[in-house]
Design an enzyme around this catalytic site. Structure first.
Site, PDB file in Angstrom:
ATOM      1  N   GLY A   1      17.312 -45.682 -19.053  1.00 26.29           N
ATOM      2  CA  GLY A   1      17.271 -44.567 -19.999  1.00 26.29           C
ATOM      3  C   GLY A   1      17.313 -43.223 -19.290  1.00 26.29           C
ATOM      4  N   THR A   2      16.624 -43.140 -18.161  1.00 29.38           N
ATOM      5  CA  THR A   2      16.583 -41.876 -17.417  1.00 29.38           C
ATOM      6  C   THR A   2      17.981 -41.487 -16.955  1.00 29.38           C
ATOM      7  OG1 THR A   2      14.331 -42.390 -16.692  1.00 29.38           O
ATOM      8  CG2 THR A   2      15.523 -40.715 -15.422  1.00 29.38           C
TER       9      THR A   2
ATOM     10  N   CYS B   1       0.360 -40.549 -16.898  1.00 24.05           N
ATOM     11  CA  CYS B   1       0.249 -41.501 -15.789  1.00 24.05           C
ATOM     12  C   CYS B   1       1.548 -41.604 -15.012  1.00 24.05           C
ATOM     13  CB  CYS B   1      -0.111 -42.882 -16.314  1.00 24.05           C
ATOM     14  SG  CYS B   1      -1.729 -42.889 -17.037  1.00 24.05           S
TER      15      CYS B   1
ATOM     16  N   SER C   1      17.771 -47.917 -23.499  1.00 26.25           N
ATOM     17  CA  SER C   1      17.403 -48.574 -22.242  1.00 26.25           C
ATOM     18  C   SER C   1      17.092 -50.041 -22.493  1.00 26.25           C
ATOM     19  CB  SER C   1      16.176 -47.862 -21.671  1.00 26.25           C
ATOM     20  OG  SER C   1      15.716 -48.534 -20.533  1.00 26.25           O
ATOM     21  N   GLY C   2      17.635 -50.926 -21.654  1.00 25.02           N
ATOM     22  CA  GLY C   2      17.506 -52.376 -21.881  1.00 25.02           C
ATOM     23  C   GLY C   2      16.077 -52.867 -21.986  1.00 25.02           C
TER      24      GLY C   2
HETATM   25  N1  PLP Z   1      13.109 -41.748 -22.950  1.00 24.77           N
HETATM   26  C1  PLP Z   1      12.069 -42.264 -23.614  1.00 24.77           C
HETATM   27  C2  PLP Z   1      11.759 -41.770 -24.981  1.00 24.77           C
HETATM   28  C3  PLP Z   1      11.291 -43.265 -23.036  1.00 24.77           C
HETATM   29  O1  PLP Z   1      10.264 -43.774 -23.707  1.00 24.77           O
HETATM   30  C4  PLP Z   1      11.623 -43.712 -21.728  1.00 24.77           C
HETATM   31  C5  PLP Z   1      10.787 -44.716 -21.048  1.00 24.77           C
HETATM   32  O2  PLP Z   1       9.582 -44.787 -21.276  1.00 24.77           O
HETATM   33  C6  PLP Z   1      12.735 -43.157 -21.083  1.00 24.77           C
HETATM   34  C7  PLP Z   1      13.452 -42.172 -21.726  1.00 24.77           C
HETATM   35  C8  PLP Z   1      13.150 -43.588 -19.722  1.00 24.77           C
HETATM   36  O3  PLP Z   1      13.723 -44.873 -19.767  1.00 24.77           O
HETATM   37  P1  PLP Z   1      13.856 -45.745 -18.436  1.00 24.77           P
HETATM   38  O4  PLP Z   1      12.490 -46.248 -18.105  1.00 24.77           O
HETATM   39  O5  PLP Z   1      14.784 -46.861 -18.805  1.00 24.77           O
HETATM   40  O6  PLP Z   1      14.416 -44.875 -17.396  1.00 24.77           O
END
Ligand code: PLP
Length: 390
Positions: free
Chosen positions: A72-73, A325, A199-200
């Site tokens: 997701g990031t 955290c 995100s998977g």
């Molecule tokens: N965006 C949101 C709303 C999330 O909750 C998260 C993960 O907690 C992310 C982005 C980041 O996703 P990833 O852990 O796959 O990088």
């Protein structure tokens, strides 16, 4: 230790057995590279394509609009950086104060690079004012990035309306929908977003794979430059097993969405109702009417969330606190701070987040174990002893 009760599904989820089964052959026998000329590798391009179609169905989109990433990031970073690079003359970004660090830390970084960022405020229930968003748009706004549902409180933003406002002004709209799949509609025929991240590992898929939906026609410069993979939009050998797993996870999310939502919301509501009955001075954070079915963010006044978490952890119960955290600090949650949650409540917040694998028996165990923990911690708290109106 007793058996694990996993109520931290907004952090990550268990890989579904069906997903694991779908992935296994790509670690064992079918380990080739989809870009290879030989059949052994080359045929894997078909599996990647099938997974892309499964994901596209979740988005009601075309398969060419689906870009596989690593998480997701990365999807969030690619979306924002990719658009900024496509519009170098535009130097303004709009987002909210309650986004995930994947967006907020990037925006802070971009401010150091000379961009201007507007961080929209939220009200005490974590809601956004669409008029404030409308007024914040400037002639050089390159992108508006607003999440679909908040990972800490579960508050759901009216994303369709927000996207419409942004599109009326001709600005690119990105939505971090990482917490949405299986719980909220991702119908891109209805939601006029240009870019959407998922995100998977948040939907019972594997870690190490994500998706960026890119609406056809959106101007976007690739973030990761290398080989010709992903039609030249992201270099790097495809994570075939991960992609196949995510495809399966999307198929399952679509198939089971309605029954799962009902089951999970019943568990969540049962937990909240019983805790409110059994424990004094409990406060539910977020917009209780527009909230992810999976998420309960509860404040227990005058005690520390981390102390509650450790006690729960000793009993095998996994939850999470509102503190940051992720940054390794015990700073109170930026989300609850943005909502103006009072000091006495902000530190004692706990997030329980549910999945299809949770049961009523697990929730009943939490309902039994938690009240004495709160009582014990409050008995040691000078703030509780000296609370106003005692
Ligand atoms: N965006 C949101 C709303 C999330 O909750 C998260 C993960 O907690 C992310 C982005 C980041 O996703 P990833 O852990 O796959 O990088």
């Amino acid at each position: 230790m007793s058996e694990i009760i996993y109520l931290d599904n907004n952090a990550t989820t268990a890989v579904a057995p069906e997903v694991l089964d779908a992935m296994a052959p790509y670690f064992r026998e079918a380990y080739g590279n989809p870009s290879s000329m030989h059949n052994f590798g080359g045929q894997l391009a078909h599996q990647v394509q099938s997974a892309r179609e499964q994901v596209a169905k979740l988005f009601h989109a075309q398969d060419t609009e689906i870009l596989f990433t690593s998480c997701g990031t990365e999807s969030d970073n690619s979306a924002i950086r990719g658009v900024l690079e496509a519009y170098p003359e535009k130097r303004h970004i709009i987002t909210t104060r309650v986004e995930h660090p994947a967006v907020l830390s990037l925006c802070a970084h971009l401010e150091h690079r000379g961009y201007r960022v507007t961080y929209l405020p939220v009200d005490s229930r974590g809601r956004l004012d669409p008029d404030q968003l409308r007024q914040a748009i400037q002639p050089d706004t390159a992108i508006v990035s607003v999440m679909y549902a908040n990972n800490e409180t579960g508050t759901v933003f009216p994303i369709e309306k927000i996207a419409e406002i942004v599109k009326e002004r001709g600005v690119v709209f990105h939505c971090d929908a990482v917490q949405a799949p299986g719980k909220l509609s991702l119908d891109m025929q209805r939601i006029p977003a240009d870019l959407v991240s998922i995100s998977g590992h948040k939907l019972h898929g594997p870690k190490g794979v994500g998706v960026l939906y890119i609406r056809r026609g959106t101007r976007f410069v690739p973030f990761i430059i290398g080989g010709h993979q992903e039609r030249g939009r992201r270099g790097g050998t495809e994570n075939v097993a991960g992609i196949v797993g995510l495809g399966k996870a999307c198929e399952l999310a679509r198939k089971h969405e309605n029954e799962e939502k009902r089951k999970i919301s019943e568990l969540r509501d049962h937990l909240e109702q019983e805790l409110v009955k059994k424990i004094p001075e409990v406060h539910i954070n977020g917009d209780v009417e527009h909230r992810l079915v999976s998420t309960s963010n509860i404040s227990f006044s005058y005690i520390e969330g981390e102390a509650i978490l450790l006690k729960l952890s000793e009993q095998g119960i996994c939850a999470s606190s509102g503190s940051a955290c992720t940054s390794g600090s015990l700073e109170p949650s930026h989300v609850l701070r943005a909502m103006g949650v009072p000091f006495t409540l902000i530190h004692g917040s706990i997030r329980f987040s549910f999945s299809r694998y949770n049961t009523q028996a697990e929730v009943d165990r939490v309902i039994k174990i938690l009240p004495p923990i709160i009582e014990e911690l409050r008995a040691m708290s000078p703030f509780w002893a000296n609370r106003p109106g005692k």
